[in-house]
Design a protein around this motif. Sequence first.
Motif, PDB file in Angstrom:
ATOM      1  N   SER A  92      -5.371 -10.323   0.529  1.00 18.83           N
ATOM      2  CA  SER A  92      -5.444  -9.714  -0.793  1.00 18.83           C
ATOM      3  C   SER A  92      -6.062  -8.340  -0.618  1.00 18.83           C
ATOM      4  O   SER A  92      -7.172  -8.218  -0.086  1.00 18.83           O
ATOM      5  N   ILE A  93      -5.321  -7.311  -1.054  1.00 21.79           N
ATOM      6  CA  ILE A  93      -5.793  -5.932  -0.893  1.00 21.79           C
ATOM      7  C   ILE A  93      -5.616  -5.209  -2.230  1.00 21.79           C
ATOM      8  O   ILE A  93      -4.508  -5.142  -2.768  1.00 21.79           O
ATOM      9  N   GLU A  94      -6.703  -4.686  -2.767  1.00 20.10           N
ATOM     10  CA  GLU A  94      -6.599  -3.937  -4.013  1.00 20.10           C
ATOM     11  C   GLU A  94      -5.755  -2.691  -3.801  1.00 20.10           C
ATOM     12  O   GLU A  94      -5.762  -2.090  -2.714  1.00 20.10           O
ATOM     13  N   GLY A  95      -5.068  -2.288  -4.865  1.00 23.51           N
ATOM     14  CA  GLY A  95      -4.213  -1.112  -4.775  1.00 23.51           C
ATOM     15  C   GLY A  95      -4.945   0.123  -4.293  1.00 23.51           C
ATOM     16  O   GLY A  95      -4.386   0.937  -3.557  1.00 23.51           O
ATOM     17  N   ARG A  96      -6.223   0.261  -4.662  1.00 22.82           N
ATOM     18  CA  ARG A  96      -6.980   1.454  -4.251  1.00 22.82           C
ATOM     19  C   ARG A  96      -7.207   1.503  -2.749  1.00 22.82           C
ATOM     20  O   ARG A  96      -7.517   2.565  -2.188  1.00 22.82           O
ATOM     21  N   PHE A  97      -7.082   0.366  -2.067  1.00 23.17           N
ATOM     22  CA  PHE A  97      -7.259   0.328  -0.618  1.00 23.17           C
ATOM     23  C   PHE A  97      -5.918   0.269   0.135  1.00 23.17           C
ATOM     24  O   PHE A  97      -5.900   0.403   1.359  1.00 23.17           O
ATOM     25  N   PHE A  98      -4.828   0.040  -0.593  1.00 19.29           N
ATOM     26  CA  PHE A  98      -3.548  -0.203   0.080  1.00 19.29           C
ATOM     27  C   PHE A  98      -2.847   1.119   0.393  1.00 19.29           C
ATOM     28  O   PHE A  98      -2.730   1.995  -0.455  1.00 19.29           O
ATOM     29  N   SER A  99      -2.386   1.254   1.618  1.00 18.43           N
ATOM     30  CA  SER A  99      -1.739   2.468   2.109  1.00 18.43           C
ATOM     31  C   SER A  99      -0.803   2.079   3.241  1.00 18.43           C
ATOM     32  O   SER A  99      -0.850   0.947   3.736  1.00 18.43           O
TER      33      SER A  99
END
Length: 270
Positions: free
Chosen positions: A46-53
Amino acid sequence: MVAKSTRPTVADIRAMKSRGQKISMLYVTSLDEAAAADAAGVDMLSIEGRFFSPEMREAAGRCFVQVGLPYGPAGNLVTAEDYLKTAYHFMRIGGDCFYCAASLDIQKALCDNAVPVVAHVGLIPSQCTWTGGFKAVGRTADSARAVWDHVKRLEAIGCFGAELEVVPDRVAELITGSTPMIMLGMGAGPHADAQYLFSEDVLGHTSGHKPRHAKTYRNFAAEYERLQHERIAAYREFIADVQTGAYPEPQHVVQITDDEFFTFRTALRL
Protein backbone atom coordinates in the motif's frame (compact mmCIF):
# COMPACT_ATOMS: atom_id res chain seq x y z
CA MET A 1 7.22 -6.03 -28.57
CA VAL A 2 6.16 -5.17 -25.01
CA ALA A 3 7.57 -7.55 -22.39
CA LYS A 4 4.99 -9.33 -20.27
CA SER A 5 4.86 -8.12 -16.67
CA THR A 6 5.87 -10.69 -14.09
CA ARG A 7 4.00 -9.05 -11.22
CA PRO A 8 0.56 -10.33 -10.15
CA THR A 9 -2.65 -9.09 -11.74
CA VAL A 10 -6.10 -8.54 -10.25
CA ALA A 11 -7.01 -12.01 -11.52
CA ASP A 12 -3.98 -13.50 -9.74
CA ILE A 13 -4.93 -11.88 -6.42
CA ARG A 14 -8.49 -13.15 -6.79
CA ALA A 15 -7.11 -16.63 -7.48
CA MET A 16 -5.11 -16.44 -4.25
CA LYS A 17 -8.37 -15.81 -2.36
CA SER A 18 -10.14 -18.69 -4.09
CA ARG A 19 -7.27 -21.04 -3.12
CA GLY A 20 -7.40 -19.84 0.48
CA GLN A 21 -3.85 -18.52 0.17
CA LYS A 22 -3.03 -15.87 2.75
CA ILE A 23 -1.80 -12.56 1.35
CA SER A 24 0.92 -10.48 3.03
CA MET A 25 0.57 -6.71 2.74
CA LEU A 26 2.64 -3.77 3.94
CA TYR A 27 2.21 0.01 3.91
CA VAL A 28 5.51 1.57 2.80
CA THR A 29 6.71 5.11 2.24
CA SER A 30 10.27 4.84 0.88
CA LEU A 31 12.20 3.28 -1.97
CA ASP A 32 14.23 1.22 0.51
CA GLU A 33 11.10 -0.19 2.14
CA ALA A 34 9.52 -1.02 -1.23
CA ALA A 35 12.70 -2.72 -2.47
CA ALA A 36 13.04 -4.69 0.78
CA ALA A 37 9.41 -5.84 0.52
CA ASP A 38 10.02 -7.05 -3.02
CA ALA A 39 13.22 -8.86 -2.03
CA ALA A 40 11.44 -10.51 0.91
CA GLY A 41 8.53 -11.66 -1.25
CA VAL A 42 5.69 -9.52 0.18
CA ASP A 43 2.56 -9.97 -1.96
CA MET A 44 0.98 -6.52 -1.81
CA LEU A 45 2.09 -2.99 -0.97
CA SER A 46 0.00 0.00 0.00
CA ILE A 47 1.57 3.26 -1.16
CA GLU A 48 -0.05 6.67 -0.80
CA GLY A 49 -0.26 8.69 -3.98
CA ARG A 50 2.07 11.33 -2.54
CA PHE A 51 4.82 8.69 -2.31
CA PHE A 52 4.09 6.86 -5.58
CA SER A 53 6.39 7.54 -8.54
CA PRO A 54 8.04 5.62 -11.38
CA GLU A 55 11.01 5.10 -9.08
CA MET A 56 8.77 3.69 -6.35
CA ARG A 57 7.08 1.39 -8.85
CA GLU A 58 10.47 0.10 -9.98
CA ALA A 59 11.60 -0.43 -6.39
CA ALA A 60 8.41 -2.40 -5.65
CA GLY A 61 9.38 -4.96 -8.29
CA ARG A 62 6.96 -7.90 -8.37
CA CYS A 63 4.75 -6.58 -5.56
CA PHE A 64 1.13 -5.86 -6.40
CA VAL A 65 0.75 -2.18 -5.54
CA GLN A 66 -2.32 -0.48 -4.12
CA VAL A 67 -2.03 3.29 -4.64
CA GLY A 68 -3.92 5.48 -2.19
CA LEU A 69 -5.96 8.22 -3.82
CA PRO A 70 -5.89 11.30 -1.55
CA TYR A 71 -9.24 11.71 0.18
CA GLY A 72 -11.30 14.85 -0.43
CA PRO A 73 -10.04 18.44 -0.34
CA ALA A 74 -6.72 17.45 1.25
CA GLY A 75 -5.80 15.89 -2.09
CA ASN A 76 -7.78 18.36 -4.21
CA LEU A 77 -10.00 15.44 -5.27
CA VAL A 78 -13.68 16.30 -5.06
CA THR A 79 -15.55 15.03 -8.11
CA ALA A 80 -15.65 11.60 -9.73
CA GLU A 81 -13.75 13.08 -12.66
CA ASP A 82 -10.98 14.26 -10.30
CA TYR A 83 -10.63 10.76 -8.88
CA LEU A 84 -10.75 9.13 -12.31
CA LYS A 85 -8.04 11.39 -13.75
CA THR A 86 -5.82 10.73 -10.74
CA ALA A 87 -6.38 6.98 -10.92
CA TYR A 88 -5.50 6.96 -14.62
CA HIS A 89 -2.35 8.95 -13.88
CA PHE A 90 -1.20 6.42 -11.28
CA MET A 91 -2.28 3.55 -13.51
CA ARG A 92 0.09 4.80 -16.22
CA ILE A 93 2.92 4.79 -13.67
CA GLY A 94 2.12 1.19 -12.77
CA GLY A 95 -0.41 1.13 -9.95
CA ASP A 96 -2.28 -2.17 -9.81
CA CYS A 97 -5.31 -1.16 -7.73
CA PHE A 98 -6.48 2.03 -6.09
CA TYR A 99 -7.63 2.80 -2.56
CA CYS A 100 -10.62 5.11 -2.49
CA ALA A 101 -12.59 6.10 0.62
CA ALA A 102 -14.82 8.59 -1.20
CA SER A 103 -18.58 8.29 -1.65
CA LEU A 104 -20.26 5.29 -3.24
CA ASP A 105 -21.07 7.18 -6.44
CA ILE A 106 -17.41 8.13 -6.90
CA GLN A 107 -16.28 4.58 -6.19
CA LYS A 108 -18.85 3.32 -8.71
CA ALA A 109 -17.60 5.75 -11.36
CA LEU A 110 -14.12 4.29 -10.95
CA CYS A 111 -15.45 0.71 -11.05
CA ASP A 112 -17.53 1.50 -14.16
CA ASN A 113 -14.31 2.54 -15.88
CA ALA A 114 -12.54 -0.74 -15.02
CA VAL A 115 -10.39 0.80 -12.30
CA PRO A 116 -9.69 -1.85 -9.60
CA VAL A 117 -11.04 -0.14 -6.49
CA VAL A 118 -10.18 -0.98 -2.89
CA ALA A 119 -12.65 0.66 -0.51
CA HIS A 120 -12.60 0.78 3.31
CA VAL A 121 -14.99 -0.66 5.90
CA GLY A 122 -15.05 -0.94 9.67
CA LEU A 123 -12.83 1.69 11.28
CA ILE A 124 -12.30 4.24 8.49
CA PRO A 125 -9.81 6.78 9.89
CA SER A 126 -10.92 9.63 7.61
CA GLN A 127 -14.56 9.12 8.62
CA CYS A 128 -14.29 7.72 12.14
CA THR A 129 -16.17 10.61 13.74
CA TRP A 130 -19.32 8.79 12.56
CA THR A 131 -18.41 5.61 14.45
CA GLY A 132 -17.09 7.18 17.66
CA GLY A 133 -13.45 7.86 16.85
CA PHE A 134 -10.48 5.53 16.69
CA LYS A 135 -12.00 2.39 18.15
CA ALA A 136 -13.22 -1.01 17.04
CA VAL A 137 -16.32 -1.22 14.85
CA GLY A 138 -18.74 -4.15 14.68
CA ARG A 139 -18.79 -5.19 18.33
CA THR A 140 -22.58 -5.03 18.52
CA ALA A 141 -25.03 -6.86 16.27
CA ASP A 142 -26.22 -3.56 14.75
CA SER A 143 -22.71 -2.29 14.16
CA ALA A 144 -21.61 -5.60 12.63
CA ARG A 145 -24.66 -5.53 10.35
CA ALA A 146 -23.71 -2.01 9.24
CA VAL A 147 -20.25 -3.27 8.23
CA TRP A 148 -21.84 -6.22 6.42
CA ASP A 149 -24.26 -3.93 4.54
CA HIS A 150 -21.41 -1.61 3.59
CA VAL A 151 -19.48 -4.54 2.14
CA LYS A 152 -22.53 -5.63 0.13
CA ARG A 153 -22.98 -2.14 -1.31
CA LEU A 154 -19.34 -2.10 -2.38
CA GLU A 155 -19.67 -5.58 -3.82
CA ALA A 156 -22.73 -4.49 -5.85
CA ILE A 157 -20.91 -1.61 -7.56
CA GLY A 158 -17.96 -3.83 -8.52
CA CYS A 159 -15.19 -3.01 -6.02
CA PHE A 160 -12.14 -5.25 -6.21
CA GLY A 161 -11.54 -5.23 -2.48
CA ALA A 162 -11.84 -3.38 0.80
CA GLU A 163 -9.65 -2.69 3.78
CA LEU A 164 -11.32 -4.33 6.77
CA GLU A 165 -10.04 -2.44 9.78
CA VAL A 166 -10.44 -3.21 13.49
CA VAL A 167 -13.53 -5.42 13.50
CA PRO A 168 -14.05 -8.59 15.57
CA ASP A 169 -12.42 -11.69 14.11
CA ARG A 170 -15.66 -13.67 13.83
CA VAL A 171 -17.37 -10.81 12.01
CA ALA A 172 -14.36 -10.58 9.67
CA GLU A 173 -14.46 -14.33 9.05
CA LEU A 174 -18.13 -14.28 8.10
CA ILE A 175 -17.72 -11.26 5.82
CA THR A 176 -14.57 -12.57 4.14
CA GLY A 177 -16.17 -15.92 3.38
CA SER A 178 -19.31 -14.31 1.99
CA THR A 179 -17.88 -11.89 -0.57
CA PRO A 180 -15.83 -12.22 -3.75
CA MET A 181 -13.99 -9.03 -2.81
CA ILE A 182 -10.46 -9.23 -1.42
CA MET A 183 -10.68 -8.33 2.25
CA LEU A 184 -7.49 -6.68 3.45
CA GLY A 185 -7.47 -7.19 7.18
CA MET A 186 -5.87 -4.72 9.54
CA GLY A 187 -6.68 -5.68 13.10
CA ALA A 188 -9.46 -7.97 11.85
CA GLY A 189 -8.15 -11.34 12.99
CA PRO A 190 -6.68 -14.27 11.06
CA HIS A 191 -9.53 -14.94 8.63
CA ALA A 192 -9.26 -11.92 6.32
CA ASP A 193 -7.74 -12.62 2.90
CA ALA A 194 -4.72 -10.42 3.63
CA GLN A 195 -2.81 -9.45 6.75
CA TYR A 196 -1.96 -5.77 6.41
CA LEU A 197 0.55 -3.91 8.61
CA PHE A 198 2.43 -0.65 8.44
CA SER A 199 6.15 -1.02 7.76
CA GLU A 200 6.94 1.36 10.62
CA ASP A 201 5.20 -0.99 13.04
CA VAL A 202 6.97 -4.06 11.66
CA LEU A 203 10.33 -2.28 11.92
CA GLY A 204 9.69 -0.77 15.35
CA HIS A 205 9.91 2.95 14.71
CA THR A 206 6.27 3.98 15.11
CA SER A 207 5.81 7.54 16.33
CA GLY A 208 2.79 8.07 18.53
CA HIS A 209 0.14 5.46 19.21
CA LYS A 210 0.95 1.86 18.38
CA PRO A 211 -2.25 -0.06 17.50
CA ARG A 212 -3.22 -3.31 19.21
CA HIS A 213 -2.80 -5.33 16.01
CA ALA A 214 0.73 -4.08 15.31
CA LYS A 215 3.57 -6.57 15.64
CA THR A 216 7.20 -5.48 15.80
CA TYR A 217 9.92 -7.66 14.29
CA ARG A 218 12.93 -5.31 14.53
CA ASN A 219 13.98 -2.34 16.68
CA PHE A 220 14.76 0.34 14.12
CA ALA A 221 14.00 3.08 16.65
CA ALA A 222 17.20 2.25 18.54
CA GLU A 223 19.15 2.06 15.30
CA TYR A 224 17.77 5.40 14.11
CA GLU A 225 18.69 6.95 17.47
CA ARG A 226 22.21 5.55 17.18
CA LEU A 227 22.51 6.89 13.64
CA GLN A 228 21.29 10.32 14.75
CA HIS A 229 24.01 10.45 17.43
CA GLU A 230 26.58 9.43 14.81
CA ARG A 231 25.20 12.06 12.41
CA ILE A 232 25.58 14.81 15.01
CA ALA A 233 29.09 13.63 15.92
CA ALA A 234 30.15 13.63 12.27
CA TYR A 235 28.79 17.16 11.77
CA ARG A 236 30.70 18.37 14.84
CA GLU A 237 33.92 16.84 13.54
CA PHE A 238 33.32 18.58 10.19
CA ILE A 239 32.84 21.94 11.95
CA ALA A 240 36.05 21.44 13.91
CA ASP A 241 37.99 20.58 10.74
CA VAL A 242 36.68 23.71 9.02
CA GLN A 243 37.61 25.91 11.97
CA THR A 244 41.13 24.45 12.34
CA GLY A 245 41.85 24.22 8.62
CA ALA A 246 42.08 20.42 8.68
CA TYR A 247 39.50 20.43 5.89
CA PRO A 248 39.95 20.65 2.97
CA GLU A 249 43.09 18.54 2.51
CA PRO A 250 45.13 18.45 -0.75
CA GLN A 251 43.13 15.50 -2.10
CA HIS A 252 39.94 17.59 -1.85
CA VAL A 253 41.33 20.43 -3.98
CA VAL A 254 41.43 20.89 -7.76
CA GLN A 255 45.02 21.49 -8.97
CA ILE A 256 46.37 23.77 -11.73
CA THR A 257 49.86 23.46 -13.19
CA ASP A 258 52.45 26.10 -12.37
CA ASP A 259 52.69 27.12 -16.03
CA GLU A 260 48.95 27.61 -16.43
CA PHE A 261 48.71 29.52 -13.17
CA PHE A 262 51.64 31.76 -14.18
CA THR A 263 49.95 32.52 -17.50
CA PHE A 264 46.69 33.28 -15.70
CA ARG A 265 48.34 35.67 -13.21
CA THR A 266 50.41 37.36 -15.93
CA ALA A 267 47.24 38.06 -17.93
CA LEU A 268 45.75 39.72 -14.88
CA ARG A 269 48.95 41.75 -14.34
CA LEU A 270 49.08 40.74 -10.71
